[in-house]
Scaffold this motif. Sequence first.
Motif, short mmCIF file in Angstrom:
data_model
loop_
_atom_site.label_atom_id
_atom_site.label_comp_id
_atom_site.label_asym_id
_atom_site.label_seq_id
_atom_site.Cartn_x
_atom_site.Cartn_y
_atom_site.Cartn_z
N UNK A 1 -36.68 -37.90 5.05
CA UNK A 1 -36.38 -37.96 3.62
C UNK A 1 -37.28 -37.02 2.81
N UNK A 2 -38.56 -36.98 3.17
CA UNK A 2 -39.48 -36.07 2.48
C UNK A 2 -39.14 -34.62 2.81
N UNK A 3 -38.84 -34.38 4.07
CA UNK A 3 -38.48 -33.04 4.53
C UNK A 3 -37.28 -32.51 3.75
N UNK A 4 -36.22 -33.29 3.71
CA UNK A 4 -35.02 -32.82 3.03
C UNK A 4 -35.21 -32.73 1.52
N UNK A 5 -36.04 -33.58 0.96
CA UNK A 5 -36.32 -33.52 -0.47
C UNK A 5 -37.01 -32.20 -0.84
N UNK A 6 -38.01 -31.81 -0.05
CA UNK A 6 -38.71 -30.56 -0.33
C UNK A 6 -37.82 -29.36 -0.08
N UNK A 7 -36.95 -29.45 0.92
CA UNK A 7 -36.00 -28.35 1.16
C UNK A 7 -35.01 -28.25 0.00
N UNK A 8 -34.63 -29.40 -0.55
CA UNK A 8 -33.76 -29.40 -1.72
C UNK A 8 -34.47 -28.72 -2.89
N UNK A 9 -35.77 -28.96 -3.04
CA UNK A 9 -36.55 -28.27 -4.07
C UNK A 9 -36.53 -26.76 -3.84
N UNK A 10 -36.67 -26.34 -2.59
CA UNK A 10 -36.64 -24.92 -2.27
C UNK A 10 -35.29 -24.32 -2.66
N UNK A 11 -34.22 -25.03 -2.37
CA UNK A 11 -32.89 -24.53 -2.70
C UNK A 11 -32.70 -24.47 -4.21
N UNK A 12 -33.24 -25.44 -4.92
CA UNK A 12 -33.17 -25.45 -6.37
C UNK A 12 -33.90 -24.23 -6.95
#
Length: 120
Positions: A61-72
Motif C-alpha cells: 500500500x505504501x509502495x503503490x501510494x508513493x508510485x501514485x505520487x510519482x505519476x501525479x
Amino acid sequence: MGKFRELIAYKKGFTLLMDIFSLTKDFPKSEQNSLVDQIRRSSRSVCSSIGEAYKKRRYPNHFTSKLSDADMENGETQVWLDVALACNYISKEKFNHLDAQCEKISKLLSFMIKNPAKFA
C-alpha cells in the motif's frame, strides 16, 4: 532485488529531469521563479517519489501510494510542458519528445502500481 536506480522508470525519469534542467536554463529570467521552478520541481519529484516507493516496497500500500505520487508529479510536469509550449519557450518537436518521455514513464509507473509483488 537491486537498487531503485536500476529501475527503468527511475532511469527514464532522471533523463527527463536532466533534459528539463538543461532546457529551462534558456527560459526567460522572468520565468525563473515560476515556470522554471515548477517544472524542475515536479520533474525531480518523479524520481524522488520512485526512490521513496522502492524503499517501501515491502509494504504494497505504501509502495503503490508513493508510485501514485510519482505519476501525479509526472502529470504535473506535462502541464508545465503545455505552458512552455503555449508561451513559445519550446518548439513543438521538443515538446513532443519530452511529452513522449512522460508518457513512457507513466506507463512504467502504472505497471509497477498494478504489480507491486514483482518489486518486493
